[in-house]
Write an enzyme that holds these catalytic residues in place. Structure first.
Site, PDB file in Angstrom:
ATOM      1  N   GLU A 214       0.682  -1.128  -0.022  1.00 20.14           N
ATOM      2  CA  GLU A 214       0.009   0.067   0.034  1.00 20.14           C
ATOM      3  C   GLU A 214       0.818   1.375  -0.041  1.00 20.14           C
ATOM      4  O   GLU A 214       0.327   2.152  -0.427  1.00 20.14           O
ATOM      5  CB  GLU A 214      -0.920  -0.060   1.274  1.00 20.14           C
ATOM      6  CG  GLU A 214      -1.911  -1.072   1.075  1.00 20.14           C
ATOM      7  CD  GLU A 214      -3.066  -0.919   0.054  1.00 20.14           C
ATOM      8  OE1 GLU A 214      -3.087   0.436  -0.410  1.00 20.14           O
ATOM      9  OE2 GLU A 214      -3.433  -1.761  -0.628  1.00 20.14           O
TER      10      GLU A 214
ATOM     11  N   SER B 186     -54.524 -20.069  35.147  1.00 22.48           N
ATOM     12  CA  SER B 186     -54.456 -20.675  36.430  1.00 22.48           C
ATOM     13  C   SER B 186     -52.887 -20.677  36.918  1.00 22.48           C
ATOM     14  O   SER B 186     -52.777 -21.550  37.881  1.00 22.48           O
ATOM     15  CB  SER B 186     -54.776 -22.280  36.070  1.00 22.48           C
ATOM     16  OG  SER B 186     -56.430 -22.175  35.921  1.00 22.48           O
TER      17      SER B 186
END
Length: 775
Positions: A192, A470
């Site tokens: 690079e 319940s």
């Protein structure tokens, strides 16, 4: 004759200074323009300088918090199945191999060889090890450490299950130059920016060289940007290809180089560069890219892996090794060849690196939030102590209680059971939620927010407030049993119709689910068979306000309406609230707040918050033990008995069904020796279904329980409770082998005083005596 004189006009002379004056004006104007331009440029440079320094010296990166599952502990006797271990290794990015390289494992039947990567926990670093183990009957045996520090218990690094990301969805793992593996910096600069340590932010020769190559090719084939320019472009600027932006890029690059050292610029570049995409989340920096592609820490990468990552800088999408493996291989080998050409590696080393496979994990080890419903609950718990902006930017590490194997079983049970329940229907309408906790300590091990567990929308486990039916009843019975002078498990209750008429003239007449009356029944049977009439009569007798007080003691914080219908579960709760409530029944009456977080640390592993177990005894343990007995009976012979169609009868379970009118809500809450789970099934539009608690939620719950290795529920008998053989029908003590004899718990002193023997049954007594000789 007079002569007229004529005056001859001389021609006008041109000033010799006119051209000079024009030139002077031009240069004066040009000077002014240049001066203005210089002032503007100076001002612009000053502005750019402020932009460069303010961000570079402040918080450069917003680093998301990382959310981890609990670490898997491996030791001889550890409870884990072959499938669960394999899934957990894959979740953590382990690759199938020979088990010698870190982050790989090999499997031969039930035998595994695992090379761990090591991990930095808050209580110390877990070193790399090579482990050998086999699994028999869902338990680890033959556990050995083949290499590395010897230990009886090895912790695998926890799988990352998600993150809390900034709004821009960038993700990164910060690294330092000291974290780089060998040759990484050389490879990056060779490809690079070879002149990185020599230029001042821009490289004119590189720009000229790139321009010449591009002109010859007739297209852009080479760039002239330095690493500094790349960093400026990514860090400060847009991606617009304009002359103004390029000019700003050059100026800012020089300013950056003017103020900061090369090492600082390079380190920032390593953490900023874009290297891939995971859904909506962008992968920035080599630290995260290493884990995203290889499931490895950057410092542990080999030459071929380093070359692949460096090669990705040119085009992460074009060279994506998962989508374009051949392109990625060629690019990787080009990087290796460049290192060889610059005498940075030997020929043999380069040849070996080129020959290796790409070695990327089949799936990104760091993907989007795997369990959005669970992460949602984690966020809510974190909000008590942390600001959202800190969670999105400070890089915190959040260690949760999630157990991936249990989460998988819960998701599988919800998805597949609902499919079976709706087979033949054109359009699925059922939804479900499940919460699974550790019975002892309230850690949330799994959470499912809907039939599609990957959907990050409405979280039914946390936000769906539905009547619990319940499921309320055990708390009515618990309230009564705290008065042992009035109520025991064999106290007769009236299960007969009645009506209540309120002051405003309204009439309420409760009914049993089957519409039948059962007359006088012992208390334990009224609970295990979920008789409505008996439950309401009992609740009215002990007082609705007393039942509400019991609920509040066990952690219910929302207001509960003190209407009689509350005794049949008209009160609405979320599955998470129900799980917290039932935690008190699963223990000995402790109020144990649910928790999803064990610890929060900084990115460096420094502990910030530890979420220790907090418990508070709020209900008499003797009364809780009696309710536990009745809930075990519920699963053995009551409304929950169908659970044993799916689960081994050797596994002791306790639980309770819940159903609301027209089957709009189907519930089951229950526990084993290790796990508590709450399941809800219903419709989002609150429409009716054909299911009860026993036919809807219970199969989902039971199929989950059947998948997970665990121990049965065998409660410890608390002080002040004794078991006696009784005849529950007559309410008397009796002999073990008498008809209708049950071995039942009583708070000491509340047991029956009368005794009825069945001595006339000589055969049964002799059989019992004979069996006793061999016990």
């Amino acid at each position: 004759m007079k002569k007229t004189s004529h005056t001859k006009k001389s021609p006008k002379k041109r000033s010799r200074s006119s051209p000079r004056r024009g030139k002077s004006r031009f240069w004066a104007l040009l000077g002014r323009v240049l001066l203005v331009g210089l002032v503007v440029l100076t001002g612009w440079v000053v502005y750019l300088d402020a932009v460069v320094t303010s961000k570079f010296e402040g918080q450069r990166f917003e680093v998301p918090s990382r959310v981890y599952a609990r670490p898997l502990e491996l030791y001889e006797g550890a409870s884990v199945s072959v499938g669960a271990l394999k899934r957990e290794l894959e979740m953590s990015g382990y690759r199938v191999g020979n088990g010698t390289q870190a982050g790989t494992y090999s499997q031969s039947g039930s035998r595994f060889v695992i090379s761990t990567r090591g991990f930095r926990f808050a209580d110390g670093s877990e070193p790399r090890r090579r482990l050998s183990l086999s699994i028999t009957g869902d338990q680890v045996d033959s556990f050995r450490v083949l290499s590395g520090e010897s230990t009886a218990i090895a912790r695998l690094e926890p799988a990352q299950i998600g993150g809390i990301y900034p709004a821009h969805k960038e993700d990164r793992v910060l690294v330092k130059l000291s974290d780089l593996p060998p040759l990484f910096e050389s490879a990056l600069l060779t490809i690079e920016d070879r002149e990185f340590y020599d230029h001042f932010g821009v490289a004119p020769l590189s720009i000229a060289r790139a321009l010449w190559v591009n002109l010859q090719a007739g297209r852009v084939v080479q760039g002239g940007s330095t690493l500094t320019q790349q960093l400026v472009k990514n860090f400060y600027l847009t991606r617009d290809q304009t002359l103004i932006r390029k000019g700003n890029e050059a100026l800012m690059s020089m300013l950056l180089e003017l103020h900061y050292e090369k090492q600082d610029i390079l380190e920032t570049y390593l953490n900023e560069v874009y290297l891939g995409q995971a859904g909506t989340r962008s992968i920035h920096g080599f630290g995260l890219a290493s884990q995203f592609y290889f499931g490895e820490s950057l410092q542990d990468l080999e030459l071929d892996q380093v070359a692949l990552l460096v090669g990705l800088v040119k085009g992460p999408s074009y060279y994506d090794p998962r989508r374009n493996p051949e392109r990625a291989r060629n690019r990787r080998n080009l990087v290796i060849d460049s290192l060889l050409a610059n005498n940075m590696v030997e020929e043999a080393e380069a040849q070996k690196a080129r020959a290796r496979p790409l070695g990327v994990t089949s799936k990104p080890s760091y993907s989007e939030n795997r369990y959005p419903a669970y992460i949602d609950l984690v966020r809510r718990h974190l909000a008590r102590d942390y600001k959202q902006e800190d969670l999105q930017s400070e890089g915190l590490r959040i260690f949760t209680t999630l157990n991936p194997a249990i989460q998988y079983a819960a998701e599988y049970s919800v998805e597949n059971t609902l499919k079976e329940m709706e087979s033949g229907r054109a359009k699925p309408v059922l939804e479900a939620a499940m919460v699974v906790t550790s019975r002892d300590n309230g850690e949330v091990l799994a959470l499912v927010g809907g039939r599609d567990p990957k959907y990050a929308g409405f979280n039914r486990a946390v936000d769906a407030r539905r009547p619990i039916g319940s499921l309320i009843k055990p708390f009515t019975y618990l309230t009564a049993l705290q008065s042992p002078d009035r109520y025991t498990l064999i106290t007769p209750l009236e299960d007969r119709k009645f009506a209540l008429v309120f002051d405003d003239g309204r009439r309420w007449e409760p009914k049993n689910y089957d519409g039948e009356e059962h007359g006088e029944v012992p208390l334990h049977r009224a609970l295990s068979h979920s008789y409505n009439l008996a439950a309401v009569r009992l609740g009215l007798d002990v007082g609705i306000e007393s039942v509400v007080e019991t609920l509040q003691k066990l952690g219910v914080t929302e207001p509960v309406s003190e209407y009689p219908s509350m005794l049949l579960g008209s009160v609405a709760m979320t599955p998470v609230t129900v799980a917290a409530l039932y935690q008190g029944l699963a223990t000995s009456g402790f109020n144990i707040p649910l928790r999803t977080i064990r610890e929060v640390t900084t990115a460096q592993g420094v502990s910030l918050s530890r979420y220790n177990l907090g418990v508070d005894q709020v209900v008499d343990p003797g009364a809780v033990h009696l309710v536990q007995y009745a809930m075990q009976e519920t699963v053995r012979e009551g409304t929950g008995r169908s659970a044993y169609r799916f689960v081994s009868k050797d596994l002791g379970l306790a639980g309770k069904t819940g159903t609301t009118d027209d089957g709009r809500d189907s519930w089951f809450a229950g526990f084993s020796g290790d796990l508590l789970a709450v399941t809800w099934v219903g419709r989002d539009d609150n429409g009716p279904t054909a299911f009860t608690g026993a036919t809807g939620a219970l199969p989902v719950w039971a199929r989950f329980m059947a998948q997970v290795p665990q121990n049965g529920f065998s409660p410890v008998v608390p002080d002040g409770v004794q078991y006696h053989w009784v005849n529950a029908e007559t309410g008397t003590l009796t002999d073990e082998h008498c008809e209708n004899a049950r071995f039942m718990p009583f708070v000491t002193g509340s047991e029956p005083q009368d005794s009825v023997s069945c001595s006339g049954n000589l055969t049964r007594r002799l059989k019992g005596w004979f069996e006793g000789l061999f016990q």
